[in-house]
Design a protein around this motif. Structure first.
Motif, mmCIF file in Angstrom:
data_model
loop_
_atom_site.group_PDB
_atom_site.id
_atom_site.type_symbol
_atom_site.label_atom_id
_atom_site.label_comp_id
_atom_site.label_asym_id
_atom_site.label_seq_id
_atom_site.Cartn_x
_atom_site.Cartn_y
_atom_site.Cartn_z
ATOM 1 N N VAL B 99 32.838 46.623 45.769
ATOM 2 C CA VAL B 99 34.077 45.890 45.568
ATOM 3 C C VAL B 99 33.849 44.648 44.696
ATOM 4 C CG1 VAL B 99 33.882 44.576 47.725
ATOM 5 C CG2 VAL B 99 36.127 44.980 46.716
ATOM 6 N N VAL B 100 32.675 44.034 44.803
ATOM 7 C CA VAL B 100 32.415 42.833 43.979
ATOM 8 C C VAL B 100 32.442 43.207 42.498
ATOM 9 C CG1 VAL B 100 30.952 40.827 43.689
ATOM 10 C CG2 VAL B 100 30.780 42.187 45.770
ATOM 11 N N VAL B 101 31.837 44.342 42.195
ATOM 12 C CA VAL B 101 31.811 44.786 40.802
ATOM 13 C C VAL B 101 33.232 45.076 40.319
ATOM 14 C CG1 VAL B 101 30.928 46.527 39.217
ATOM 15 C CG2 VAL B 101 29.513 45.722 41.106
ATOM 16 N N GLN B 102 34.014 45.738 41.164
ATOM 17 C CA GLN B 102 35.408 46.011 40.802
ATOM 18 C C GLN B 102 36.153 44.702 40.544
ATOM 19 O OE1 GLN B 102 36.940 48.258 44.118
ATOM 20 N NE2 GLN B 102 35.312 49.798 43.911
ATOM 21 N N LEU B 103 35.938 43.743 41.436
ATOM 22 C CA LEU B 103 36.603 42.445 41.312
ATOM 23 C C LEU B 103 36.233 41.783 39.985
ATOM 24 C CD1 LEU B 103 38.208 40.064 42.596
ATOM 25 C CD2 LEU B 103 36.056 39.275 43.559
ATOM 26 N N MET B 104 34.956 41.816 39.656
ATOM 27 C CA MET B 104 34.513 41.151 38.430
ATOM 28 C C MET B 104 35.030 41.867 37.189
ATOM 29 S SD MET B 104 30.911 39.362 39.255
ATOM 30 C CE MET B 104 29.836 40.721 39.099
ATOM 31 N N ILE B 105 35.043 43.202 37.252
ATOM 32 C CA ILE B 105 35.575 43.951 36.102
ATOM 33 C C ILE B 105 37.049 43.604 35.909
ATOM 34 C CG2 ILE B 105 36.226 46.249 35.272
ATOM 35 C CD1 ILE B 105 33.607 47.290 36.471
ATOM 36 N N ILE B 106 37.787 43.601 37.002
ATOM 37 C CA ILE B 106 39.219 43.322 36.880
ATOM 38 C C ILE B 106 39.443 41.887 36.399
ATOM 39 C CG2 ILE B 106 41.348 43.015 38.222
ATOM 40 C CD1 ILE B 106 40.586 45.548 39.739
ATOM 41 N N TYR B 107 38.615 40.962 36.872
ATOM 42 C CA TYR B 107 38.817 39.560 36.493
ATOM 43 C C TYR B 107 38.324 39.270 35.069
ATOM 44 C CZ TYR B 107 38.741 34.494 36.568
ATOM 45 O OH TYR B 107 38.954 33.184 36.272
ATOM 46 N N PHE B 108 37.110 39.694 34.781
ATOM 47 C CA PHE B 108 36.515 39.305 33.500
ATOM 48 C C PHE B 108 36.862 40.253 32.353
ATOM 49 C CE2 PHE B 108 33.505 37.268 36.519
ATOM 50 C CZ PHE B 108 33.728 35.959 36.114
ATOM 51 N N VAL B 109 37.196 41.517 32.682
ATOM 52 C CA VAL B 109 37.476 42.475 31.620
ATOM 53 C C VAL B 109 38.969 42.716 31.467
ATOM 54 C CG1 VAL B 109 37.007 44.780 30.715
ATOM 55 C CG2 VAL B 109 35.249 43.570 32.050
ATOM 56 N N ILE B 110 39.585 43.185 32.551
ATOM 57 C CA ILE B 110 40.980 43.633 32.432
ATOM 58 C C ILE B 110 41.940 42.460 32.330
ATOM 59 C CG2 ILE B 110 42.808 44.974 33.530
ATOM 60 C CD1 ILE B 110 40.560 46.734 34.701
ATOM 61 N N PHE B 111 41.761 41.463 33.208
ATOM 62 C CA PHE B 111 42.667 40.313 33.180
ATOM 63 C C PHE B 111 41.961 39.083 32.611
ATOM 64 C CE2 PHE B 111 44.856 42.859 36.409
ATOM 65 C CZ PHE B 111 46.154 42.780 35.936
ATOM 66 N N ALA B 112 41.139 39.304 31.586
ATOM 67 C CA ALA B 112 40.323 38.219 31.041
ATOM 68 C C ALA B 112 41.157 37.008 30.648
ATOM 69 C CB ALA B 112 39.518 38.724 29.856
ATOM 70 N N SER B 113 42.411 37.237 30.289
ATOM 71 C CA SER B 113 43.219 36.132 29.799
ATOM 72 C C SER B 113 44.016 35.432 30.896
ATOM 73 C CB SER B 113 44.187 36.645 28.722
ATOM 74 O OG SER B 113 44.969 37.677 29.276
ATOM 75 N N SER B 114 43.943 35.965 32.119
ATOM 76 C CA SER B 114 44.769 35.396 33.175
ATOM 77 C C SER B 114 44.049 34.272 33.910
ATOM 78 C CB SER B 114 45.167 36.475 34.176
ATOM 79 O OG SER B 114 45.798 35.856 35.280
ATOM 80 N N ASN B 115 44.811 33.233 34.250
ATOM 81 C CA ASN B 115 44.245 32.136 35.020
ATOM 82 C C ASN B 115 44.598 32.213 36.483
ATOM 83 O OD1 ASN B 115 42.672 30.587 33.303
ATOM 84 N ND2 ASN B 115 44.491 29.747 32.299
ATOM 85 N N ASN B 116 45.495 33.151 36.788
ATOM 86 C CA ASN B 116 45.972 33.225 38.163
ATOM 87 C C ASN B 116 44.972 34.005 39.011
ATOM 88 O OD1 ASN B 116 47.323 33.514 40.549
ATOM 89 N ND2 ASN B 116 49.309 33.946 39.577
#
Ligand SMILES: Nc1ncnc2c1ncn2[C@@H]1O[C@H](COP(=O)(O)OP(=O)(O)OP(=O)(O)O)[C@@H](O)[C@H]1O
Ligand SMILES: [Mg+2]
Lengths: 261, 249
Positions: B99-116
């Motif tokens: 799950v940590v890897v999923q979280l990081m992919i979603i945060y740093f890759v998919i939603f890289a531009s989001s601050n929320n």
């Protein structure tokens, strides 16, 4: 139990005595034809008729009955209900099923709903009846099966006989044009069989079209207008109860009757 | 006779000092309060998303398994097979990666531009939880007697109406303990959100630790808060379970 069990919302186009369901060349094969549950069945059900289907275990009685409302999709053949081919994708089977009530061996009441909610779910969601109307109708039907006081009970709080009576009136709440019964008393303790058969008898008396698979030969004799004897996926013999039980022609029927009577 | 001064034992004094240092001084307890709020927010949002996703996936999967053999070749069958394949890939990928890897992919890759961060974490944990909820609900659906389907269909309900009015409510009730467990897993899993810089409860404890250079107090406090929430929630689930059971008897 003389009160009106059926509450007909509208006058139906099909008059008593006319063909309501017409089955021709019905086949149902399993496992690529290895099992022939139905192997060419032709039958007619007329409005107002009580047709009783008998036969040994595995002869295809349930498969036939369940084909009538397409719970089983036939391999071959046509089934016309009120003139409409139910197997055709052009006809909305869900609408047609609203007019065909079904009662199962194991009741199949919805355990998460009260008796009243079991009965009003269909009318409210499908017939778009108001809650008040649906409940009024349900309570009236409960009255006819002497279960008015159990409206708020859950199915697990009922005896087998009570469950099956509820299952019957649940189907009747949809004002069906025909009622299909698949061994409605087979799962019941002997002392409860009578109360369910009584309900079915009064339903028959009121002119409801009924197709009944049963092992209750007494019911077939007393209430049946016509008896169909099936074996090995075909109709072997059919006729009035007098003909079937009094003067069976085929050897297979004679053998069957010798066993069950 | 000499008066013995009422002395506070040394260990108690140092505990009180530590407590003061970690929680009272500079209003440090507010880290925990804010962290807890974020943890609960993420958990609840993820749970909602997870249940919605889970129910959809479960319906697709069980519809496929129950009906594909009787479905005539054609567009409907194609769509069902397609959706089922997607669902299967989703389940395999989500359950096969941390799950940590999923979280990081979603945060740093998919939603890289989001601050929320709260939203991103909720989505990540929701997507993750959906996979587990789907299998829980699917097992619930498959455990419902076929006669219930048939009774629904024979009244004239279509497949989806039968699912919604008759099958899912019963399935849900049957799997409620497993779903409660999933919530408990979820709230604890959100503790890895520090990896994407979200200041949830665990991170809050860690921040206090880095400010005060004492690990014991803040980390024990964090652990106790999780424990209390989980215990309260377990109690609520068992009360709800009993309610539901009683309503049928
Ligand atoms: N899903 C299925 N797959 C394979 N064979 C089946 C299936 N359903 C029914 N059959 C077979 O079809 C035949 C007819 O079954 P059916 O249930 O219609 O008999 P029945 O007359 O209702 O018997 P009973 O009195 O025991 O209820 C049986 O030989 C049965 O084994
Ligand atoms: Mg049968």
């Amino acid at each position: 139990m003389s009160a009106d069990l059926t509450v007909h919302a509208e006058e139906n186009a099909i008059a008593a005595g006319e063909v309501l369901i017409s089955v021709s060349g019905l086949k149902k094969h399993y496992n690529g034809g290895a099992v022939k549950a139905l192997d060419g069945v032709d039958a007619e059900i007329r409005k107002g008729e009580v047709v009783v289907i008998v036969g040994p275990s595995g002869s295809g009685k349930s498969t036939f009955l369940r084909s009538l409302n397409l719970l089983e999709r036939p391999t071959e053949g046509t089934i016309l209900f009120e003139g409409k081919d139910i197997t055709s994708h052009k006809n909305d089977i869900n609408l047609l099923r609203q007019k065909m009530g079904m009662v199962f061996q194991h009741f199949n009441l919805f355990p998460h709903l009260t008796v009243l909610d079991n009965m009003t779910l269909g009318p409210k969601k499908l017939l778009k009846m108001s809650k008040e109307d649906a409940e009024a109708k349900a309570r009236q039907l409960l009255e006819t099966v002497a279960l008015a006081d159990r409206a708020d009970a859950y199915p697990s709080q009922l005896s087998g006989g009570q469950k099956q009576r509820i299952a019957i009136v649940r189907a009747l709440c949809m004002s069906p044009d025909v009622m299909l019964f698949d061994e409605p008393t087979s799962a019941l303790d002997p002392e409860m069989v009578g109360e369910v058969l009584d309900v079915m008898k009064s339903l028959a008396k009121e002119g409801m079209t009924m197709v009944v698979v049963t092992h209750e030969m007494g019911f077939a004799k007393e209430v049946g207008d016509r008896v169909i004897f099936m074996e090995s996926g075909v109709i072997v013999e059919e006729g009035t109860p007098e003909e079937i039980f009094g003067a069976p022609k085929s050897e297979r029927l004679q053998t069957f009757l010798a066993k069950v009577l | 006779m000499t008066a013995v001064p009422l002395a506070i034992p040394g260990w108690l004094q140092s505990l009180a000092d530590q407590f003061y240092l970690n929680f009272i001084k500079d209003d440090r307890y507010m880290y925990l309060v804010r962290g807890l709020k974020i943890t609960l927010e993420v958990t609840v949002l993820a749970l909602i998303l997870g249940v919605v996703l889970g129910v959809i996936i479960a319906i697709i999967r069980s519809t496929h398994d129950k009906t594909i053999e009787e479905t005539k070749p054609g567009f409907g069958r194609f769509i069902l097979k397609f959706l089922n394949a997607i669902a299967k890939i989703y389940l395999t990928v989500i359950r096969g990666t941390p799950v940590v890897v999923q979280l990081m992919i979603i945060y740093f890759v998919i939603f890289a531009s989001s601050n929320n961060k709260v939203m991103v974490a909720s989505i990540a944990f929701g997507i993750n939880s959906g996979a587990y909820v789907a299998e829980i609900i699917r097992s619930g659906i498959m455990s419902i007697d076929q006669g219930q389907f048939e009774a629904g269909r024979s009244l004239g309900f279509n497949y989806f109406q039968t699912m919604i009015y008759i099958i899912i409510p019963q399935a849900f009730k049957n799997v409620l303990p497993a779903l409660g467990n999933e919530f408990i897993v979820l709230i604890k899993e959100t503790s890895v959100s520090g990896y994407v810089g979200l200041q949830e409860l665990t991170k809050a404890g860690d921040i206090i630790r880095s400010r005060t250079y004492t690990a014991f107090m803040p980390l024990i406090a964090v652990a106790l808060i999780y424990l209390v929430i989980v215990m309260i929630f377990s109690k609520l689930v068992s009360i709800l379970e009993r309610r539901l059971r009683n309503s049928e008897r």
